[in-house]
Design an enzyme around this catalytic site. Structure first.
Site, short mmCIF file in Angstrom:
data_model
loop_
_atom_site.label_atom_id
_atom_site.label_comp_id
_atom_site.label_asym_id
_atom_site.label_seq_id
_atom_site.Cartn_x
_atom_site.Cartn_y
_atom_site.Cartn_z
N SER A 98 5.42 -29.69 39.49
CA SER A 98 5.90 -29.65 38.10
C SER A 98 6.64 -30.92 37.70
CB SER A 98 6.79 -28.43 37.90
OG SER A 98 7.88 -28.47 38.77
N LYS A 113 13.96 -29.23 37.06
CA LYS A 113 13.41 -29.49 35.72
C LYS A 113 14.28 -30.50 34.99
CE LYS A 113 10.07 -26.29 35.56
NZ LYS A 113 10.00 -26.30 37.06
#
Lengths: 203, 203
Positions: free
Chosen positions: B122, B159
């Site tokens: 990710s 993230k």
DNA sequence: GTTTTAAGTAAACATATGTATAGGTAGGAG
DNA sequence: CTCCTACCTATACATATGTTTACTTAAAAC
């Protein structure tokens, strides 16, 4: 690993903390005083148990030679960091060494290993950014497609290396850059070493 | 730094090598034997000179308490590495600690800092790959757009963090993934810490 | 209930270790 | 030449330090 008693754990912790603080191990009497004991024998017993159970090493039989086995006993190596390499200077000349960085000995087994600061965005596609440090193990060859430090004339760059017969291709891993193509006969290209790790700080 | 004589350099080198090998400093008589001297006084003189000139520290006046000043005396810190975090377990519970890695003390000034192994692709867009280790400094907030370890329910992920009023966006930095959107009222999201460094081994 | 183990006190002993005193030699600086 | 420093020998001393013997107490193991 064998179980140790609470008291033994206390002693082990004290030894670890002492070494962290002083860089040398406590003497038996240091430990004795810390725990307020009135004899050295109690301490000796604890140390003997901890050695038997594999938590301490006492192979040298001299003063302050206790060694803690395990997690806190990491072996490190200080690896030189060379910055932007001045043209013409040998890569590892003392003039180029900016700093020394500690690295786990597991990562730096080879003699002559060094850090190089990457400049430019040519390896962005391989997740190596401008300013990243790469750990380089010097060697005259790399496997097909491995990331290598290559010396072209007087400059060193980081590229993904391919060789097809006498055709050498250096891939930048960045869509904005075309692969650089060389031929074996070109004298001014040489593999310096293989990139074995990447380090980046974000702050 | 003051100049030292060739002989003094030899003694200093021997002390450095001895510490590298044994993890504790040589005694004066160790040094004496190594150089084949017939008195301890000569060694004492050299050490006194090296202390005067700032190459050695001898503040503790006890056995094997010599410390080398300078480049080889790097301060490191062993930082725990937590792997894939088992659901429900507190992040730094001993069960999760896979290993300890040495890091320069400059990089790990804060108490409670730890490594986390990234899984998934990710964060590829931010040059963080599957398997990379990120160094995490625990803190309850980050600046707009900084890379953070975020805990969503029972899982921790890495993230890029954005907050607009009560709207929280977690960007994956990968075109294949859409940003995750949360609202402040959601109780199951919490910033664990800020990513301050990235480490990757290539072999 | 007996044995074993952990943990400790007390008192030594032998060696390791840092330090000091009293010099000696050689070379450079003034 | 004289003084200073680097480097060394010889010897000794005081303390630091690891080790040992003998014994005690309490709790756990069998």
């Amino acid at each position: 690993m064998k179980k140790i008693t609470d008291r033994q754990k206390q002693v082990l912790d004290y030894i670890c903390d002492f070494i962290d603080e002083h860089s040398y191990a406590p003497s038996i009497r240091d430990i004795q005083k810390h725990f307020g004991l009135k004899s050295t024998k109690g301490v000796k017993d604890h140390i003997d148990r901890l050695v038997e159970k594999g938590y301490l090493n006492r192979t040298d039989g001299t003063a302050r030679a206790l060694k803690v086995v395990g997690e806190r006993n990491t072996v490190i190596r200080n690896v030189p960091l060379v910055g932007t390499v001045a043209a013409g200077l040998p890569l590892l000349a003392e003039e180029n060494i900016e700093d020394y960085l500690p690295v786990s000995a597991d990562m730096a087994r080879t003699e002559g290993i060094f850090f190089l600061r990457v400049n430019g965005d040519s390896m962005t596609g391989a997740a190596i950014l401008d300013g990243d440090l790469v750990l380089v193990r010097p060697q005259p060859f790399v496997e097909q497609g491995e990331i290598a430090v290559v010396r072209i004339g007087e400059e060193a760059t980081v590229k993904r290396f391919f060789k097809f017969n006498t055709r050498i291709e250096l891939h930048s891993e960045n869509p904005d850059f075309e692969p650089i193509v060389y031929w074996d006969e070109d004298e001014d290209i040489r593999i310096v070493g293989k990139v074995t790790a990447v380090f980046r700080t974000l702050e």
